[in-house]
Design a protein around this motif. Structure first.
Motif, PDB file in Angstrom:
ATOM      1  N   ALA A  22      -2.260  -1.212  -7.321  1.00 59.81           N
ATOM      2  CA  ALA A  22      -3.238  -0.308  -6.151  1.00 59.81           C
ATOM      3  C   ALA A  22      -3.558  -1.335  -5.166  1.00 59.81           C
ATOM      4  CB  ALA A  22      -4.233   0.756  -6.649  1.00 59.81           C
ATOM      5  N   VAL A  23      -3.996  -1.155  -4.132  1.00 59.72           N
ATOM      6  CA  VAL A  23      -4.624  -1.843  -2.966  1.00 59.72           C
ATOM      7  C   VAL A  23      -5.778  -1.554  -2.672  1.00 59.72           C
ATOM      8  CG1 VAL A  23      -4.173  -3.091  -0.578  1.00 59.72           C
ATOM      9  CG2 VAL A  23      -2.116  -2.459  -2.136  1.00 59.72           C
ATOM     10  N   SER A  24      -6.863  -2.274  -2.633  1.00 64.04           N
ATOM     11  CA  SER A  24      -8.273  -1.986  -2.578  1.00 64.04           C
ATOM     12  C   SER A  24      -8.691  -2.867  -1.384  1.00 64.04           C
ATOM     13  CB  SER A  24      -8.972  -1.907  -3.748  1.00 64.04           C
ATOM     14  OG  SER A  24     -10.511  -1.817  -3.383  1.00 64.04           O
ATOM     15  N   GLY A  25      -8.624  -2.682  -0.114  1.00 59.92           N
ATOM     16  CA  GLY A  25      -9.003  -3.694   0.777  1.00 59.92           C
ATOM     17  C   GLY A  25      -7.883  -4.648   0.933  1.00 59.92           C
ATOM     18  N   GLN A  47      -3.960  -5.461 -10.292  1.00 58.83           N
ATOM     19  CA  GLN A  47      -3.175  -5.628 -11.349  1.00 58.83           C
ATOM     20  C   GLN A  47      -1.680  -5.838 -10.842  1.00 58.83           C
ATOM     21  OE1 GLN A  47      -3.173  -2.524 -14.115  1.00 58.83           O
ATOM     22  NE2 GLN A  47      -5.394  -2.566 -14.434  1.00 58.83           N
ATOM     23  N   PRO A  48      -1.502  -7.078 -10.198  1.00 55.12           N
ATOM     24  CA  PRO A  48      -0.174  -7.483  -9.562  1.00 55.12           C
ATOM     25  C   PRO A  48       0.572  -7.933 -10.610  1.00 55.12           C
ATOM     26  CG  PRO A  48      -1.747  -9.036  -9.241  1.00 55.12           C
ATOM     27  CD  PRO A  48      -2.566  -8.219  -9.776  1.00 55.12           C
ATOM     28  N   GLN A  49       2.177  -7.605 -10.494  1.00 59.68           N
ATOM     29  CA  GLN A  49       3.116  -8.402 -11.418  1.00 59.68           C
ATOM     30  C   GLN A  49       4.187  -9.324 -10.249  1.00 59.68           C
ATOM     31  OE1 GLN A  49       3.125  -8.185 -14.711  1.00 59.68           O
ATOM     32  NE2 GLN A  49       1.175  -6.765 -14.742  1.00 59.68           N
ATOM     33  N   ILE A  50       4.013 -10.438 -10.843  1.00 62.57           N
ATOM     34  CA  ILE A  50       4.737 -11.376  -9.717  1.00 62.57           C
ATOM     35  C   ILE A  50       6.060 -12.034 -10.278  1.00 62.57           C
ATOM     36  CG2 ILE A  50       4.607 -13.292  -8.103  1.00 62.57           C
ATOM     37  CD1 ILE A  50       1.454 -12.632  -8.094  1.00 62.57           C
ATOM     38  N   LYS A  51       7.181 -12.113  -9.507  1.00 65.40           N
ATOM     39  CA  LYS A  51       8.303 -12.699 -10.273  1.00 65.40           C
ATOM     40  C   LYS A  51       8.686 -13.773  -9.080  1.00 65.40           C
ATOM     41  CE  LYS A  51      12.999 -12.196 -11.846  1.00 65.40           C
ATOM     42  NZ  LYS A  51      13.971 -11.036 -11.952  1.00 65.40           N
ATOM     43  N   ILE A  52       8.909 -14.973  -9.376  1.00 60.09           N
ATOM     44  CA  ILE A  52       9.217 -15.968  -8.459  1.00 60.09           C
ATOM     45  C   ILE A  52      10.554 -16.614  -9.092  1.00 60.09           C
ATOM     46  CG2 ILE A  52       8.813 -18.010  -7.239  1.00 60.09           C
ATOM     47  CD1 ILE A  52       5.973 -17.456  -7.806  1.00 60.09           C
ATOM     48  N   ASP A  53      11.697 -16.119  -8.380  1.00 62.14           N
ATOM     49  CA  ASP A  53      13.156 -17.090  -8.894  1.00 62.14           C
ATOM     50  C   ASP A  53      13.399 -18.306  -8.327  1.00 62.14           C
ATOM     51  OD1 ASP A  53      14.039 -14.402 -10.241  1.00 62.14           O
ATOM     52  OD2 ASP A  53      14.456 -13.555  -8.177  1.00 62.14           O
ATOM     53  N   ILE A 107       9.629 -17.576 -12.856  1.00 63.49           N
ATOM     54  CA  ILE A 107       8.372 -17.641 -13.080  1.00 63.49           C
ATOM     55  C   ILE A 107       7.742 -16.015 -13.076  1.00 63.49           C
ATOM     56  CG2 ILE A 107       6.082 -18.420 -12.523  1.00 63.49           C
ATOM     57  CD1 ILE A 107       7.302 -21.001 -11.380  1.00 63.49           C
ATOM     58  N   ARG A 108       6.933 -15.684 -14.010  1.00 65.75           N
ATOM     59  CA  ARG A 108       6.590 -14.465 -13.963  1.00 65.75           C
ATOM     60  C   ARG A 108       4.998 -14.514 -14.102  1.00 65.75           C
ATOM     61  NH1 ARG A 108      10.595 -10.500 -14.751  1.00 65.75           N
ATOM     62  NH2 ARG A 108      12.541 -11.412 -15.431  1.00 65.75           N
ATOM     63  N   ILE A 109       4.193 -13.878 -13.214  1.00 68.01           N
ATOM     64  CA  ILE A 109       2.711 -13.884 -13.305  1.00 68.01           C
ATOM     65  C   ILE A 109       2.088 -12.454 -13.199  1.00 68.01           C
ATOM     66  CG2 ILE A 109       0.790 -14.720 -12.026  1.00 68.01           C
ATOM     67  CD1 ILE A 109       2.670 -16.906 -10.531  1.00 68.01           C
ATOM     68  N   SER A 110       1.302 -12.359 -14.382  1.00 71.67           N
ATOM     69  CA  SER A 110       0.169 -10.938 -14.203  1.00 71.67           C
ATOM     70  C   SER A 110      -1.090 -11.552 -14.193  1.00 71.67           C
ATOM     71  CB  SER A 110       0.782 -10.287 -15.623  1.00 71.67           C
ATOM     72  OG  SER A 110       0.367 -11.155 -16.659  1.00 71.67           O
ATOM     73  N   ALA A 111      -1.732 -10.554 -13.349  1.00 72.26           N
ATOM     74  CA  ALA A 111      -3.220 -10.921 -13.075  1.00 72.26           C
ATOM     75  C   ALA A 111      -4.101  -9.635 -12.944  1.00 72.26           C
ATOM     76  CB  ALA A 111      -3.369 -11.700 -11.715  1.00 72.26           C
ATOM     77  N   SER A 112      -5.249  -9.796 -12.830  1.00 72.00           N
ATOM     78  CA  SER A 112      -6.019  -8.837 -12.552  1.00 72.00           C
ATOM     79  C   SER A 112      -6.104  -8.173 -11.278  1.00 72.00           C
ATOM     80  CB  SER A 112      -7.622  -8.877 -13.290  1.00 72.00           C
ATOM     81  OG  SER A 112      -8.079 -10.108 -12.746  1.00 72.00           O
ATOM     82  N   GLN A 138       0.800  -1.170  -0.058  1.00 74.04           N
ATOM     83  CA  GLN A 138       0.177   0.061  -0.080  1.00 74.04           C
ATOM     84  C   GLN A 138       0.940   1.266   0.148  1.00 74.04           C
ATOM     85  OE1 GLN A 138      -2.914   0.290   3.164  1.00 74.04           O
ATOM     86  NE2 GLN A 138      -4.162   1.447   2.134  1.00 74.04           N
ATOM     87  N   ARG A 139       2.129   0.994   0.772  1.00 78.16           N
ATOM     88  CA  ARG A 139       2.761   2.114   0.635  1.00 78.16           C
ATOM     89  C   ARG A 139       3.895   2.571  -0.530  1.00 78.16           C
ATOM     90  NH1 ARG A 139       5.563   0.965   5.201  1.00 78.16           N
ATOM     91  NH2 ARG A 139       7.280   0.263   4.248  1.00 78.16           N
ATOM     92  N   ASP A 140       4.521   1.313  -0.916  1.00 74.08           N
ATOM     93  CA  ASP A 140       5.593   1.246  -1.763  1.00 74.08           C
ATOM     94  C   ASP A 140       4.977   0.609  -2.974  1.00 74.08           C
ATOM     95  OD1 ASP A 140       7.047   2.663   0.070  1.00 74.08           O
ATOM     96  OD2 ASP A 140       7.988   0.658   0.689  1.00 74.08           O
ATOM     97  N   HIS A 141       3.769   0.034  -3.312  1.00 76.17           N
ATOM     98  CA  HIS A 141       3.357  -0.800  -4.211  1.00 76.17           C
ATOM     99  C   HIS A 141       4.403  -1.691  -4.541  1.00 76.17           C
ATOM    100  CE1 HIS A 141       0.224   2.038  -4.955  1.00 76.17           C
ATOM    101  NE2 HIS A 141       1.279   2.961  -4.762  1.00 76.17           N
ATOM    102  N   TYR A 142       5.112  -1.995  -3.819  1.00 75.23           N
ATOM    103  CA  TYR A 142       6.213  -3.285  -4.101  1.00 75.23           C
ATOM    104  C   TYR A 142       6.615  -3.861  -2.827  1.00 75.23           C
ATOM    105  CZ  TYR A 142      10.385  -5.616  -5.594  1.00 75.23           C
ATOM    106  OH  TYR A 142      11.485  -6.326  -6.084  1.00 75.23           O
ATOM    107  N   PHE A 143       6.747  -5.650  -2.942  1.00 74.17           N
ATOM    108  CA  PHE A 143       7.098  -6.262  -1.793  1.00 74.17           C
ATOM    109  C   PHE A 143       7.964  -7.385  -2.150  1.00 74.17           C
ATOM    110  CE2 PHE A 143       6.448 -10.011   0.621  1.00 74.17           C
ATOM    111  CZ  PHE A 143       6.539  -9.726   1.819  1.00 74.17           C
TER     112      PHE A 143
END
Length: 397
Positions: free
Chosen positions: A160-163, A168-174, A181-186, A144-149
């Motif tokens: 963004a974070v809604s509740g 629209q997260p963009q995920i990367k798993i090394d 593995i790269r994951i994009s979702a709604s 919510q603060r940095d839009h990155y974890f």
């Protein structure tokens, strides 16, 4: 049996030390640890759970400086009041008056070794468990603060974070030795599972790419579990030396030596078989290079294991080494201003002791110095203190 003067000196050092230690430890815990934990989103309850595990580390860091401050305060005040001059004028040597400080700081040094061992093992793993149990809250606050974890091999950025919904997260798993593995979702949601210490990621309407090799589409909700917990059984062949108990270090060193011998024997057998079968190219192929690289890593870890025990003992006896330097300097300065005396005495510790200790520790870990080399800084300070005390006794100012 201590004399009256020695008992008085020991009492003054004791009282000054524990009062100073209490104040310094509280400052470190509540200004340093608590503030940083709250900023990371741990919350008041998490901070309270974190304090017991952080306390041994805070004490191990505070004890050497506090011991130095105590001896500077007591011996500096006595010298400023000419108490040592009065003792020498009636034929009493300064050496007996130094014995209480040496005994107390030696006991504190042994105690500090125990605190370091507890902080590196029980304290470290306890802090990890507290953070893992709060990872869901930390992740949401940071997103919510940095839009990155990011946590280890897992990283996520969101729009963004809604509740509880991550938009629209963009995920990367090394993955070690494999394509990421790269994951994009709604949308997505995070939830911590306490039973297996994992982070559960629920993803809706997602697309998964595996290093450009494969691409998958999941129109419905897809659940991915990310393990976060530590293994209950510590593998002495892979555990980090800094987070192992001192009692396990000798066994770990022996197992590491056996593992190196096993790997070297494997290379020898492979080389001999390649020569006998006239497969010379197999001696220097990529597989052989990988085996040599694994042996080098094992040897470096063996050096670290051998150094770790001496590192903890040498770090603990920093308390004695610093105090031995502080006693003659405080007496020689004859200053009633405690902070001035402490500042002048602490300066050579910062400029000389810690650089030498860091250099010898790094060399010992890399195998360029024997593990006992981490004691060099302590021995330098002890030798310098003996020279200064001898001059103070036989050539008083």
């Amino acid at each position: 049996m201590l004399t009256t003067i020695q008992r008085r000196i020991a009492r003054d050092i004791f009282v000054t030390f524990f009062l100073s230690l209490f104040v310094i430890t509280m400052l470190v815990m509540f200004v340093g640890v608590a503030r940083e934990a709250i900023n990371q989103g741990l919350g008041p309850v998490g901070v309270l759970r974190l304090i017991p595990f952080s306390l041994p580390n805070a004490l191990s860091l505070a004890v050497p400086g506090t011991a130095l401050f105590s001896v500077c305060t007591v011996y500096g005040r006595m010298s400023a009041d000419n108490e040592f001059v009065a003792m020498q004028s009636v034929g009493i040597s300064l050496l007996p008056s130094i014995i209480p400080a040496v005994l107390l700081t030696a006991i504190l040094s042994i105690t500090t070794v125990g605190l370091i061992n507890v902080a590196f093992t029980w304290g470290f793993h306890g802090v990890q468990r507290v953070i893992l149990s709060s990872v869901e809250k930390i992740a949401y606050n940071k997103l919510q603060r940095d839009h990155y974890f990011q946590h280890d091999s897992f990283s996520m950025s969101v729009r963004a974070v809604s509740g509880r919904d991550l938009v629209q997260p963009q995920i990367k798993i090394d993955r070690p030795g494999a394509e990421p593995i790269r994951i994009s979702a709604s949308t997505a949601q995070l939830s911590y599972q306490a039973d297996d210490e994992s982070l559960q990621l629920s993803i809706a309407n997602s697309r998964v790419d595996v290093g450009g090799v494969a691409s998958l589409v999941f129109p419905e909700t897809f659940v991915h579990t990310i393990p976060l917990g530590m293994d209950a059984q510590v593998d002495l062949l892979v555990a980090h030396p800094s987070h192992m108990a001192m009692r396990d270090l000798p066994t770990a060193s022996q197992r590491q030596s056996d593992d190196i011998c096993r790997r070297e024997n494997g290379i020898a057998v492979h080389t001999a078989f390649s020569i006998l079968s006239s497969k010379i190219d197999a001696i220097a192929n990529s597989e052989s290079a990988q085996r040599l690289s694994e042996i080098n890593r094992s040897r470096i870890r063996l050096h670290r294991l051998g150094t770790e025990m001496h590192r903890r003992w040498a770090s603990g006896f920093t308390c004695l080494a610093m105090s031995l330097i502080g006693i003659p300097l405080a007496i020689r300065m004859k200053a009633s201003d405690t902070m001035t005396t402490f500042g002048v005495v602490f300066l050579p510790t910062v400029l000389i002791y810690y650089p030498i200790f860091a250099l010898t520790l790094d060399m010992a870990k890399n195998g360029r110095l024997v593990p006992q080399g981490v004691w060099i800084a302590n021995l330098v300070f002890v030798f310098a203190s003996i020279l200064m005390m001898r001059r103070l006794v036989y050539q008083p100012a």
